[in-house]
Design a protein around this motif. Structure first.
Motif, PDB file in Angstrom:
ATOM      1  N   ILE A  21      -0.387  -0.298  -4.874  1.00  0.00           N
ATOM      2  CA  ILE A  21      -1.812  -0.085  -4.631  1.00  0.00           C
ATOM      3  C   ILE A  21      -2.670  -1.055  -5.440  1.00  0.00           C
ATOM      4  O   ILE A  21      -3.888  -1.061  -5.318  1.00  0.00           O
ATOM      5  CB  ILE A  21      -2.218   1.366  -4.970  1.00  0.00           C
ATOM      6  CG1 ILE A  21      -1.845   1.696  -6.414  1.00  0.00           C
ATOM      7  CG2 ILE A  21      -1.556   2.348  -3.999  1.00  0.00           C
ATOM      8  CD1 ILE A  21      -2.484   2.973  -6.922  1.00  0.00           C
ATOM      9  N   HIS A  49      -5.333   0.310  -0.422  1.00  0.00           N
ATOM     10  CA  HIS A  49      -5.220  -0.353  -1.729  1.00  0.00           C
ATOM     11  C   HIS A  49      -6.162   0.414  -2.648  1.00  0.00           C
ATOM     12  O   HIS A  49      -7.095   1.065  -2.182  1.00  0.00           O
ATOM     13  CB  HIS A  49      -5.681  -1.820  -1.591  1.00  0.00           C
ATOM     14  CG  HIS A  49      -5.502  -2.663  -2.831  1.00  0.00           C
ATOM     15  ND1 HIS A  49      -6.376  -2.644  -3.891  1.00  0.00           N
ATOM     16  CD2 HIS A  49      -4.548  -3.571  -3.162  1.00  0.00           C
ATOM     17  CE1 HIS A  49      -5.958  -3.504  -4.821  1.00  0.00           C
ATOM     18  NE2 HIS A  49      -4.845  -4.077  -4.406  1.00  0.00           N
ATOM     19  N   GLY A  75       0.809  -1.220   0.000  1.00  0.00           N
ATOM     20  CA  GLY A  75       0.000   0.000   0.000  1.00  0.00           C
ATOM     21  C   GLY A  75       0.836   1.262   0.000  1.00  0.00           C
ATOM     22  O   GLY A  75       1.898   1.329  -0.627  1.00  0.00           O
ATOM     23  N   GLY A  82      -9.782  -4.500  -4.805  1.00  0.00           N
ATOM     24  CA  GLY A  82      -9.248  -4.921  -3.512  1.00  0.00           C
ATOM     25  C   GLY A  82     -10.357  -5.438  -2.612  1.00  0.00           C
ATOM     26  O   GLY A  82     -11.317  -6.075  -3.070  1.00  0.00           O
TER      27      GLY A  82
END
Lengths: 315, 278
Positions: free
Chosen positions: A129, A256, A116, A261
């Motif tokens: 990400i 994220h 992240g 995600g």
């Protein structure tokens, strides 16, 4: 379960949890190997290397080879942990993971620091990400991010005990310790931190402590919030999400991209049920940049305040 | 170990060629050109050199085989079928639903396939991992990898090569099928490899360039390599002809991934029955 008082607790990067746990695992099982790609000191595998040099391989700055070589090792009964940064471990190695690890269903763990926005001052090039989303779409892959030091250690240990490919994502920067060291965790099973009836917060990784603070604030405002630590986004704990759907309002929180995600994984279940509402908090489909970690979270709305506001808006 | 004379190996290599071409003809899809260029050393590996057991394909002490150029699966399948890993009649199922003979090797589906391949440039890394695993466990097995010349344009091949040298994997033997052709043309046109033997040598491999269609040279080289426990991985660069044994396929770019029609198939079988010409 007990959740520690955040103000009183210490802060530890979860990459440290990996570095500590892998030493324990390597001591007890000589088939546990670490495959480094030069950045072992940053990924916290140096202790392992020093203690078990025969179980340590360093391929240099060559991540694609790290993944393929680990696959070959796994065919001989070894349990290799490939250790690198999340950007490289998910993207540079993506096709090798697909072709040589997941397709043959081999027992390789991909253990990545710098998940992240946590390598905050390194800038956008190093802030992963997309990683969990990319790997979530590959069959035979399990995708995990622990919330703190102790949960990460437990999840690393469990990953070593299950057969198959597992992606483990750690923070580079420090995050608060929220669990007691005796707390137990199960891959694929959400950890329920709070019971609630008005809104459900589902968070993972370094955002769980933010959601925890938000839940406390909501409580003080008379809003009862359920809180789940969804450390495993694949396979996701569908039963736990279904319970949240019964509550009706769901806020997901993740470090994220909001695309593909945790928020997406939850939304897939919600959409199929045809009821319940979801709001996703996470990286707003934009690259990161060099900045203090808190600043990056703020830019993307990954804050206690925004979680509280979003939850209240849904009511 | 099944140890054949050179003459018997030559016959066997023809038989594997016939089977590989038949598989591609029946499937009306697949890669005949590279299957035929790799046929002779693949035959020598399966029918003379490698210590494998069709009754126990996952035997821990076995020699490993990694087909890094996974698209030439038909030649490996032919070897596995004739060796007894898979019933011979299964050759009619190439690329069919449920077949052990997937379009590219699948270790979950086909006994004797040590790891799935098919995406070029990756198999050599896997072979390095297998060889390293053998070294760590002090096992005697060896690992044989078959790599295409076009495939050496992939950077990962060289990442794998440097790690094989670092870890002194003298239990690793790499065969380069240097047939000079790839899908879009000659390697010279598409992306020159220059001298692959020198490249591997510069990386620290013990190398040799041979005629990849001379069974005598292949067998002699394997004898030399078997004895050389000197801390160096081995690379045997084989001068080969894509499509070798079927005149109209030889050195023709278009036969990389195309199936023969009925007439072409009959001609191929007639030519192969006559053996290889120099």
């Amino acid at each position: 379960m007990t959740v520690l008082d955040l103000k009183a607790t210490e802060q530890i990067a979860t990459r440290e949890a990996f570095g500590d746990e892998i030493v324990e695992l390597g001591r007890n099982n000589k088939n546990i190997l670490v495959v480094d790609a030069d950045i072992g000191s940053s990924c916290k595998t140096t202790k392992f290397m020093n203690e078990f040099p025969k179980q340590h391989i360093n391929v240099g700055i060559a991540e694609q080879n790290a993944a393929g070589l680990a696959a070959g090792l796994a065919t001989t009964g070894k349990i290799p942990f490939v250790s690198t940064y999340a950007v490289f471990g998910s993207l540079r190695m993506a096709e090798q993971i697909r072709q040589e690890i997941c397709y043959p269903n081999l027992n390789v763990k991909i253990a990545c620091s710098h998940g992240g926005l946590t390598p905050a001052n390194d800038g956008g090039s190093h802030q992963a990400i997309e990683d969990m989303g990319v790997l979530r779409t590959i069959p035979n892959m399990t995708v995990i991010m622990g919330a703190d030091y102790y949960s990460t250690r437990k999840l690393v240990k469990q990953a070593s005990e299950m057969h198959g490919a597992v992606y483990l994502r750690f923070t580079r920067d420090k995050v608060p310790v929220i669990y007691d060291e005796n707390e137990t965790f199960e891959i694929g099973k959400a950890k329920q931190l709070r019971n609630g009836k008005d809104v459900a917060l589902i968070a993972n990784g370094d955002t769980v402590h933010l959601a925890l603070q938000a839940a406390e604030i909501l409580e003080s405002k008379g809003v009862s919030a359920q809180l789940l630590d969804m450390h495993t986004i694949k396979p996701i704990d569908k039963e736990a999400v279904l319970e949240c759907i019964e509550i009706g309002n769901i806020v997901t929180v993740e470090d994220h991209n909001i695309i593909n995600g945790l928020g997406s994984a939850v939304s897939e279940i919600v959409a199929e049920q045809g009821k319940g509402k979801v709001r996703r908090i996470g990286v707003q489909d934009r690259f990161g940049e060099s900045a203090p970690y808190d600043k990056l979270l703020e830019i993307n709305g990954i804050t206690v305040e925004n979680i509280v506001n979003t939850a209240e808006e849904m009511l | 170990m099944d140890s054949m004379t050179v003459e018997r190996l030559k016959e066997k290599a023809i038989q594997l060629r016939e089977t590989a071409v038949t598989m591609v003809y029946k499937a009306q899809s697949g890669h005949p050109g590279g299957s035929l260029s790799a046929a002779d050393f693949v035959t020598a590996l399966y029918f003379k050199e490698m210590n494998v057991n069709p009754e126990d394909p996952n035997w821990a002490e076995r020699d490993r085989f990694v087909l890094s150029k996974g698209h030439v699966a038909p030649i490996q399948y032919a070897a596995l079928a004739h060796k007894g890993f898979v019933p011979l009649e299964m050759i009619n199922t190439l690329r069919e639903y449920g077949s052990p003979f997937q379009g590219h090797p699948d270790s979950k589906k086909c006994p004797g396939v040590d790891i799935s391949t098919g995406s070029l440039g990756q198999g050599l890394s896997c072979a390095v991992g297998m060889a390293l695993g053998g070294k760590l466990d002090e096992k005697a097995y060896r690992v044989f990898a078959v790599v295409g010349d076009g495939e050496c344009q992939e950077g990962q091949i060289w990442e794998a090569a440097q790690s094989a040298v670092k870890y002194e994997l003298d239990n690793l033997v790499v065969f380069i099928d240097d047939n000079g052709l790839q899908i879009d043309g000659t390697t010279e046109e598409v992306m020159p490899n220059h001298d692959l033997e020198k490249k591997f040598q510069a990386f620290g491999f013990e190398t040799k360039r041979i005629d990849g269609h001379s069974m005598e040279e292949i067998v002699d080289t394997l004898d030399e390599v078997r004895e050389a426990k000197n801390g160096k991985p081995k690379c045997i660069v084989c001068n080969t002809v894509k499509g070798k044994g079927v005149s109209y396929m030889e050195n023709v770019v278009g036969w990389h991934g195309k199936a023969p029609n009925e007439e072409q198939y009959k001609l191929a079988m007639e030519e192969l029955a006559g053996g290889l010409h120099a």
